[in-house]
Design a protein around this motif. Sequence first.
Motif, mmCIF file in Angstrom:
data_model
loop_
_atom_site.group_PDB
_atom_site.id
_atom_site.type_symbol
_atom_site.label_atom_id
_atom_site.label_comp_id
_atom_site.label_asym_id
_atom_site.label_seq_id
_atom_site.Cartn_x
_atom_site.Cartn_y
_atom_site.Cartn_z
ATOM 1 N N ILE A 137 0.806 -1.211 -0.064
ATOM 2 C CA ILE A 137 0.102 0.191 -0.091
ATOM 3 C C ILE A 137 0.818 1.314 -0.051
ATOM 4 O O ILE A 137 0.706 2.109 -0.706
ATOM 5 N N TYR A 138 2.065 1.082 0.754
ATOM 6 C CA TYR A 138 2.899 2.436 0.773
ATOM 7 C C TYR A 138 3.459 2.541 -0.579
ATOM 8 O O TYR A 138 3.863 3.670 -1.159
ATOM 9 N N LEU A 139 3.939 1.626 -1.114
ATOM 10 C CA LEU A 139 4.393 1.548 -2.556
ATOM 11 C C LEU A 139 3.463 2.342 -3.647
ATOM 12 O O LEU A 139 4.161 3.035 -4.464
ATOM 13 N N GLN A 140 2.400 1.852 -3.323
ATOM 14 C CA GLN A 140 1.301 2.345 -4.471
ATOM 15 C C GLN A 140 0.501 3.684 -4.224
ATOM 16 O O GLN A 140 0.549 4.547 -5.301
ATOM 17 N N THR A 141 0.545 4.140 -2.870
ATOM 18 C CA THR A 141 -0.156 5.194 -2.448
ATOM 19 C C THR A 141 0.961 6.334 -1.868
ATOM 20 O O THR A 141 0.647 7.447 -1.562
ATOM 21 N N ASN A 142 2.017 5.834 -1.449
ATOM 22 C CA ASN A 142 2.997 6.761 -0.594
ATOM 23 C C ASN A 142 2.311 7.218 0.742
ATOM 24 O O ASN A 142 2.751 7.946 1.253
ATOM 25 N N VAL A 143 1.355 6.100 1.188
ATOM 26 C CA VAL A 143 0.853 6.525 2.578
ATOM 27 C C VAL A 143 1.150 5.279 3.153
ATOM 28 O O VAL A 143 0.968 4.059 3.121
ATOM 29 N N LEU A 144 1.736 5.769 4.487
ATOM 30 C CA LEU A 144 2.033 4.536 5.694
ATOM 31 C C LEU A 144 0.756 4.457 6.465
ATOM 32 O O LEU A 144 0.541 5.107 7.421
#
Length: 287
Positions: A137-144
Amino acid sequence: MKLMIKFVFSVLGIVLVSGFPVLIGGLVAGELRLTEYIGALEAVLRGLWPLQEFTVLNMRTNREIPLFPTIGEYIIYSLELLFLAFAVAIFFAITFTVLTMLLKEKARQRIKMALYFLESLPDLLVIMLAQLAVIAIYLQTNVLISKIAVVQGDHIYWLPVLCLALLPMIQLYRLCMLTFRDEERKMYIELARSLGFSKVFVIWVHMFRNAIISVFFQSKKTIWFMLSNLFVLELMFNIPGIMLFMKDNISPEVFLVSIFSFFLPIFLLYSIGEWLVLRHLRGKEAI
């Protein structure tokens, strides 16, 4: 009185177990070292007093550290994760059970099969999949959405709680379904339906209050199962909990304090629950 007897014998059992390494070492050597075992128990109990002055050797740093109040932070964090996960597991298990009971039999079977498949997954795999999902999810949206490991003394909660609660939730769901199905076959349920009460009303008002008592008493196995998974959870998330503290500071004294710190709140939880249930049942008999 019964609760006091249970408590005394449980504490005595924990103390006796703390000296088992001596007995096991003797059995491996083909000897029964009862005298050494009793001496080890005395040493453990004497060594813990006074508590403020007791120190343990940390295997990571190879330094002596005070047991109190250092161990308190680790115990509290582990208990927070354990009881939060237990509450989450109970809430979703009951919610899914009630929703499943509202469905037809064919739909019930499909839901149960899906959840039973999830139950077969190892806890280690569940944790790894959750961590990989956060990374994806972080790689796709840059949201941790959550940290996947504790660093520099930070505390993380929702992801470890979710991982710790998933398999127990499915166990409790299966238990709830069996209990609710047994209640569904009883005569008072048929009577309530014949009087025109809706299915939702019958489940929530009549079946729930009787079935939940049985689920509560049988959930003891679930919380002990969660304790066995807690070590893996702390290791995978690098959580500064009591399990990792025991690993780095292994000694009979640390074992005794750690086990007792888990036993006491769990014992109180089920003792108070049992008292409330018995009080409720006596009230019903009086009516």
